[in-house]
Motif scaffolding. Structure first.
Motif, PDB file in Angstrom:
ATOM      1  N   TYR A  31       0.834  -1.205   0.000  1.00  0.00           N
ATOM      2  CA  TYR A  31       0.000   0.000   0.000  1.00  0.00           C
ATOM      3  C   TYR A  31       0.871   1.257   0.000  1.00  0.00           C
ATOM      4  N   VAL A  32       1.936   1.205   0.764  1.00  0.00           N
ATOM      5  CA  VAL A  32       2.829   2.361   0.782  1.00  0.00           C
ATOM      6  C   VAL A  32       3.402   2.593  -0.617  1.00  0.00           C
ATOM      7  N   GLY A  33       3.818   1.516  -1.243  1.00  0.00           N
ATOM      8  CA  GLY A  33       4.365   1.653  -2.585  1.00  0.00           C
ATOM      9  C   GLY A  33       3.343   2.250  -3.541  1.00  0.00           C
ATOM     10  N   LEU A  34       2.110   1.794  -3.437  1.00  0.00           N
ATOM     11  CA  LEU A  34       1.055   2.323  -4.308  1.00  0.00           C
ATOM     12  C   LEU A  34       0.812   3.798  -4.026  1.00  0.00           C
ATOM     13  N   ALA A  35       0.785   4.149  -2.743  1.00  0.00           N
ATOM     14  CA  ALA A  35       0.543   5.552  -2.399  1.00  0.00           C
ATOM     15  C   ALA A  35       1.644   6.442  -2.971  1.00  0.00           C
ATOM     16  N   ARG A  36       2.870   5.966  -2.886  1.00  0.00           N
ATOM     17  CA  ARG A  36       3.972   6.762  -3.427  1.00  0.00           C
ATOM     18  C   ARG A  36       3.853   6.877  -4.940  1.00  0.00           C
ATOM     19  N   ARG A  37       3.377   5.827  -5.552  1.00  0.00           N
ATOM     20  CA  ARG A  37       3.250   5.874  -7.001  1.00  0.00           C
ATOM     21  C   ARG A  37       2.138   6.826  -7.417  1.00  0.00           C
ATOM     22  N   VAL A  38       1.044   6.813  -6.660  1.00  0.00           N
ATOM     23  CA  VAL A  38      -0.020   7.784  -6.940  1.00  0.00           C
ATOM     24  C   VAL A  38       0.538   9.199  -6.817  1.00  0.00           C
ATOM     25  N   GLY A  39       1.363   9.412  -5.783  1.00  0.00           N
ATOM     26  CA  GLY A  39       1.948  10.738  -5.594  1.00  0.00           C
ATOM     27  C   GLY A  39       2.803  11.166  -6.770  1.00  0.00           C
ATOM     28  N   THR A  40       3.633  10.267  -7.265  1.00  0.00           N
ATOM     29  CA  THR A  40       4.489  10.647  -8.381  1.00  0.00           C
ATOM     30  C   THR A  40       3.681  10.789  -9.667  1.00  0.00           C
ATOM     31  N   ARG A  41       2.665   9.979  -9.804  1.00  0.00           N
ATOM     32  CA  ARG A  41       1.869  10.020 -11.025  1.00  0.00           C
ATOM     33  C   ARG A  41       1.153  11.364 -11.177  1.00  0.00           C
ATOM     34  N   TYR A  42       0.610  11.873 -10.053  1.00  0.00           N
ATOM     35  CA  TYR A  42      -0.168  13.099 -10.135  1.00  0.00           C
ATOM     36  C   TYR A  42       0.563  14.289  -9.530  1.00  0.00           C
ATOM     37  N   ASN A  43       1.851  14.111  -9.287  1.00  0.00           N
ATOM     38  CA  ASN A  43       2.667  15.207  -8.784  1.00  0.00           C
ATOM     39  C   ASN A  43       2.086  15.776  -7.488  1.00  0.00           C
ATOM     40  N   VAL A  44       1.756  14.881  -6.603  1.00  0.00           N
ATOM     41  CA  VAL A  44       1.216  15.266  -5.308  1.00  0.00           C
ATOM     42  C   VAL A  44       2.224  14.849  -4.244  1.00  0.00           C
ATOM     43  N   ARG A  45       2.615  15.785  -3.443  1.00  0.00           N
ATOM     44  CA  ARG A  45       3.530  15.431  -2.355  1.00  0.00           C
ATOM     45  C   ARG A  45       2.758  14.746  -1.243  1.00  0.00           C
ATOM     46  N   LEU A  46       3.402  13.759  -0.665  1.00  0.00           N
ATOM     47  CA  LEU A  46       2.749  13.098   0.460  1.00  0.00           C
ATOM     48  C   LEU A  46       2.816  14.021   1.671  1.00  0.00           C
ATOM     49  N   LEU A  47       1.784  13.999   2.442  1.00  0.00           N
ATOM     50  CA  LEU A  47       1.730  14.865   3.618  1.00  0.00           C
ATOM     51  C   LEU A  47       2.849  14.500   4.590  1.00  0.00           C
ATOM     52  N   PRO A  48       3.321  15.482   5.337  1.00  0.00           N
ATOM     53  CA  PRO A  48       4.437  15.227   6.261  1.00  0.00           C
ATOM     54  C   PRO A  48       4.152  14.089   7.230  1.00  0.00           C
ATOM     55  N   GLU A  49       2.905  13.992   7.690  1.00  0.00           N
ATOM     56  CA  GLU A  49       2.616  12.912   8.639  1.00  0.00           C
ATOM     57  C   GLU A  49       2.688  11.539   7.968  1.00  0.00           C
ATOM     58  N   PHE A  50       2.472  11.504   6.657  1.00  0.00           N
ATOM     59  CA  PHE A  50       2.613  10.235   5.960  1.00  0.00           C
ATOM     60  C   PHE A  50       4.076   9.916   5.697  1.00  0.00           C
ATOM     61  N   ARG A  51       4.838  10.959   5.427  1.00  0.00           N
ATOM     62  CA  ARG A  51       6.231  10.744   5.070  1.00  0.00           C
ATOM     63  C   ARG A  51       7.042  10.193   6.228  1.00  0.00           C
ATOM     64  N   GLU A  52       6.500  10.321   7.426  1.00  0.00           N
ATOM     65  CA  GLU A  52       7.197   9.794   8.587  1.00  0.00           C
ATOM     66  C   GLU A  52       7.033   8.289   8.715  1.00  0.00           C
ATOM     67  N   LEU A  53       6.142   7.730   7.948  1.00  0.00           N
ATOM     68  CA  LEU A  53       5.650   6.396   8.261  1.00  0.00           C
ATOM     69  C   LEU A  53       6.315   5.268   7.483  1.00  0.00           C
ATOM     70  N   TYR A  54       7.160   5.606   6.551  1.00  0.00           N
ATOM     71  CA  TYR A  54       7.682   4.517   5.722  1.00  0.00           C
ATOM     72  C   TYR A  54       9.147   4.757   5.393  1.00  0.00           C
ATOM     73  N   CYS A  55       9.775   3.718   4.868  1.00  0.00           N
ATOM     74  CA  CYS A  55      11.169   3.806   4.460  1.00  0.00           C
ATOM     75  C   CYS A  55      11.231   4.325   3.029  1.00  0.00           C
ATOM     76  N   ARG A  56      12.133   5.259   2.817  1.00  0.00           N
ATOM     77  CA  ARG A  56      12.250   5.810   1.468  1.00  0.00           C
ATOM     78  C   ARG A  56      13.079   4.906   0.567  1.00  0.00           C
ATOM     79  N   GLY A  57      13.738   3.966   1.174  1.00  0.00           N
ATOM     80  CA  GLY A  57      14.531   3.074   0.338  1.00  0.00           C
ATOM     81  C   GLY A  57      13.707   1.938  -0.222  1.00  0.00           C
ATOM     82  N   CYS A  58      12.910   1.304   0.639  1.00  0.00           N
ATOM     83  CA  CYS A  58      12.230   0.102   0.190  1.00  0.00           C
ATOM     84  C   CYS A  58      10.714   0.193   0.386  1.00  0.00           C
ATOM     85  N   SER A  59      10.196   1.355   0.756  1.00  0.00           N
ATOM     86  CA  SER A  59       8.756   1.567   0.914  1.00  0.00           C
ATOM     87  C   SER A  59       8.138   0.671   1.975  1.00  0.00           C
TER      88      SER A  59
END
Ligand SMILES: [Zn+2]
Length: 137
Positions: A31-59
Motif C-alpha cells: 500500500y505504501v508503494g502504491l501511495a507513493r506511485r499515486v503521488g508521483t503520477r499526479y505530482n502530489v507530495r505526500l503529507l508530512p505525517e505520511f512521510r514519517e511512516l515509511y522507508c524511502r529506500g524500500c517503501s
C-alpha cells in the motif's frame, strides 16, 4: 484529479496502517508503494505525517520495533529500516516558548501615561488610538 489523488493516498496509508497492525505486513508495504506511485503520477507530495511512516529506500511501512529501529543520538532521531538498513535522521524538535515569554515579560513596563497623553492629537477625541491605558497601582 489532484484532490482525488490526495484522498487515494490517505486511503492507502489508512489501509497500510490497518494491515500492519492486524493483517499482513507485506500488504502494508504494498500500500505504501502504491501511495507513493499515486503521488508521483499526479505530482502530489505526500503529507508530512505520511512521510514519517515509511522507508524511502524500500517503501516498507514502519512499525516501531518490527520494521524500524529508533534511536536518539546526539540530539537527533535516527531511524534505521530493519528491512533494507537505510537510515533516516531527523532533528528532535525542542520548542522553547518559555524562554521567549520570559524575555518578553522581563521587559520593564514603561510608565508612559504622561508621554502618550502629551503626544496625542488634541483634536481627536474619539479615543480609538488609546489602547495602552493600563492603570497600574
Ligand atoms: Zn527500507
Amino acid at each position: 484529479m489532484v484532490r482525488i489523488a490526495r484522498e487515494r493516498i490517505a486511503t492507502l496509508f489508512a489501509l497500510a496502517e490497518r494491515e500492519a497492525a492486524t493483517g499482513q505486513p507485506e500488504l502494508a508495504d504494498r500500500y505504501v508503494g502504491l501511495a507513493r506511485r499515486v503521488g508521483t503520477r499526479y505530482n502530489v507530495r505526500l503529507l508530512p505525517e505520511f512521510r514519517e511512516l515509511y522507508c524511502r529506500g524500500c517503501s516498507a511501512f514502519w512499525v516501531e520495533g518490527r520494521t524500524v529501529r529508533t534511536r536518539l543520538r546526539s540530539g537527533r532521531r535516527v531511524r534505521t529500516c530493519l528491512r533494507c538498513g537505510r537510515t533516516r535522521r531527523s532533528p528532535t524538535r525542542e520548542a522553547r516558548p518559555a524562554v521567549a515569554s520570559a524575555v518578553e515579560s522581563d521587559r520593564p513596563s514603561v510608565p508612559r501615561d504622561d508621554v502618550v497623553l502629551a503626544e496625542l492629537p488634541t483634536e481627536d477625541e474619539s479615543g480609538d488610538e488609546v489602547e495602552d491605558e493600563t492603570e497600574e497601582g
